[in-house]
Design a protein around this motif. Structure first.
Motif, PDB file in Angstrom:
ATOM      1  N   ASN A 120      -2.350   1.175 -10.840  1.00 13.82           N
ATOM      2  CA  ASN A 120      -2.001   0.193  -9.796  1.00 13.82           C
ATOM      3  C   ASN A 120      -1.812  -1.225 -10.337  1.00 13.82           C
ATOM      4  O   ASN A 120      -2.501  -1.639 -11.267  1.00 13.82           O
ATOM      5  CB  ASN A 120      -3.163   0.109  -8.789  1.00 13.82           C
ATOM      6  CG  ASN A 120      -3.084   1.147  -7.689  1.00 13.82           C
ATOM      7  OD1 ASN A 120      -2.184   1.966  -7.659  1.00 13.82           O
ATOM      8  ND2 ASN A 120      -4.045   1.098  -6.770  1.00 13.82           N
ATOM      9  N   ASN A 176       0.813  -1.203   0.000  1.00 11.50           N
ATOM     10  CA  ASN A 176       0.000   0.000   0.000  1.00 11.50           C
ATOM     11  C   ASN A 176       0.861   1.274   0.000  1.00 11.50           C
ATOM     12  O   ASN A 176       0.460   2.288   0.509  1.00 11.50           O
ATOM     13  CB  ASN A 176      -0.861  -0.122   1.271  1.00 11.50           C
ATOM     14  CG  ASN A 176      -1.825   0.978   1.457  1.00 11.50           C
ATOM     15  OD1 ASN A 176      -1.436   2.088   1.763  1.00 11.50           O
ATOM     16  ND2 ASN A 176      -3.095   0.688   1.299  1.00 11.50           N
ATOM     17  N   ASN A 234      -4.515  -4.809  -5.394  1.00  5.66           N
ATOM     18  CA  ASN A 234      -4.684  -3.470  -5.963  1.00  5.66           C
ATOM     19  C   ASN A 234      -3.771  -2.529  -5.196  1.00  5.66           C
ATOM     20  O   ASN A 234      -4.113  -2.069  -4.114  1.00  5.66           O
ATOM     21  CB  ASN A 234      -6.148  -3.027  -5.847  1.00  5.66           C
ATOM     22  CG  ASN A 234      -6.379  -1.660  -6.472  1.00  5.66           C
ATOM     23  OD1 ASN A 234      -5.493  -1.089  -7.130  1.00  5.66           O
ATOM     24  ND2 ASN A 234      -7.559  -1.107  -6.275  1.00  5.66           N
ATOM     25  N   SER A 235      -2.590  -2.267  -5.743  1.00  7.65           N
ATOM     26  CA  SER A 235      -1.642  -1.429  -5.014  1.00  7.65           C
ATOM     27  C   SER A 235      -0.589  -0.831  -5.943  1.00  7.65           C
ATOM     28  O   SER A 235      -0.369  -1.313  -7.049  1.00  7.65           O
ATOM     29  CB  SER A 235      -0.949  -2.259  -3.926  1.00  7.65           C
ATOM     30  OG  SER A 235      -0.026  -3.153  -4.508  1.00  7.65           O
ATOM     31  N   PRO A 236       0.057   0.237  -5.459  1.00  6.57           N
ATOM     32  CA  PRO A 236       1.052   0.939  -6.288  1.00  6.57           C
ATOM     33  C   PRO A 236       2.351   0.155  -6.509  1.00  6.57           C
ATOM     34  O   PRO A 236       3.029   0.385  -7.506  1.00  6.57           O
ATOM     35  CB  PRO A 236       1.344   2.221  -5.499  1.00  6.57           C
ATOM     36  CG  PRO A 236       0.243   2.349  -4.505  1.00  6.57           C
ATOM     37  CD  PRO A 236      -0.229   0.967  -4.209  1.00  6.57           C
TER      38      PRO A 236
HETATM   39  C1  NAG Z   1      -4.234   2.102  -5.708  1.00  4.26           C
HETATM   40  O1  NAG Z   1      -3.801   1.486  -4.514  1.00  4.26           O
HETATM   41  C2  NAG Z   1      -3.964   2.275  -3.348  1.00  4.26           C
HETATM   42  C3  NAG Z   1      -3.338   1.541  -2.178  1.00  4.26           C
HETATM   43  O2  NAG Z   1      -3.724   0.209  -2.101  1.00  4.26           O
HETATM   44  C4  NAG Z   1      -5.454   2.554  -3.126  1.00  4.26           C
HETATM   45  O3  NAG Z   1      -5.632   3.355  -2.002  1.00  4.26           O
HETATM   46  C5  NAG Z   1      -6.008   3.250  -4.372  1.00  4.26           C
HETATM   47  O4  NAG Z   1      -7.401   3.390  -4.222  1.00  4.26           O
HETATM   48  C6  NAG Z   1      -5.716   2.433  -5.623  1.00  4.26           C
HETATM   49  N1  NAG Z   1      -6.122   3.171  -6.799  1.00  4.26           N
HETATM   50  C7  NAG Z   1      -7.083   2.721  -7.589  1.00  4.26           C
HETATM   51  C8  NAG Z   1      -7.385   3.588  -8.783  1.00  4.26           C
HETATM   52  O5  NAG Z   1      -7.690   1.683  -7.406  1.00  4.26           O
END
Ligand code: NAG
Length: 167
Positions: free
Chosen positions: A95, A23, A46-48
């Motif tokens: 992400n 995260n 779902n993460s950077p």
């Molecule tokens: C990308 O990941 C971050 C951290 O997990 C999350 O807070 C953010 O909502 C995500 N972005 C998308 C576009 O899903």
């Protein structure tokens, strides 16, 4: 040739690689983790950033990170040969939403396909040591827990319901 030993070694260490959906922008902090993931199995998240940890250093693998849902669109390809970990960092694509690895072989055709998809089984807090079993929780609940963990808090700040799931 101790072929059996080689095979046993492969099987034993095949359960060692952990895939962390971090995260943060630098493969640190809280993460959802696929523990002991096998080759050609897509771990979703779902993460950077995404880190692979516990890679046997005698392995040569390619690890691919994807965006656009599960193992959708290739985003990052890591060639790992002798390192025990790798960090897939931020780039211009959205992400990471999935990742899998395969063995690099000079002797036979590589199987670079993904055969199945699994969800993370573990939530790790920012301290890197507090772990919870998240198997069976629905996606919305996991997202909620990840949002809390992502602020960098310790176990005392996590919801009571999670305490029984501590590993
Ligand atoms: C990308 O990941 C971050 C951290 O997990 C999350 O807070 C953010 O909502 C995500 N972005 C998308 C576009 O899903």
């Amino acid at each position: 040739m101790h072929f059996t030993h080689v095979l046993l070694g492969l099987v034993a260490s095949a359960s060692a690689i952990d895939v962390y959906f971090h995260n943060s922008g630098d493969c640190s902090g809280a993460a959802s983790v696929c523990t002991g993931i096998n080759p050609n199995v897509c771990c979703t998240g779902n993460s950077p950033t995404v880190a692979y940890r516990g890679i046997p250093t005698n392995w040569h693998i390619n690890a691919q990170g994807f965006s656009n849902g599960g193992c959708g669109s290739p985003k990052w390809l890591a060639d790992v040969n002798g390192q025990n970990w790798v960090c897939m960092t931020v780039n211009s694509r959205p992400n990471y939403t999935g990742s899998y690895y395969w063995f690099v072989s000079r002797k036979r055709a590589e199987d670079t396909s993904c055969t199945e998809s699994v969800k993370p089984d573990t939530l790790v807090l920012a301290d890197g040591v507090t772990k919870y079993d998240i198997v069976g929780l629905d996606d919305a609940k996991v997202d909620e827990l990840l949002a809390i963990a992502g602020t960098g808090v310790g176990p005392e700040a996590m919801p009571q319901e999670l305490h029984a799931r501590r590993k």
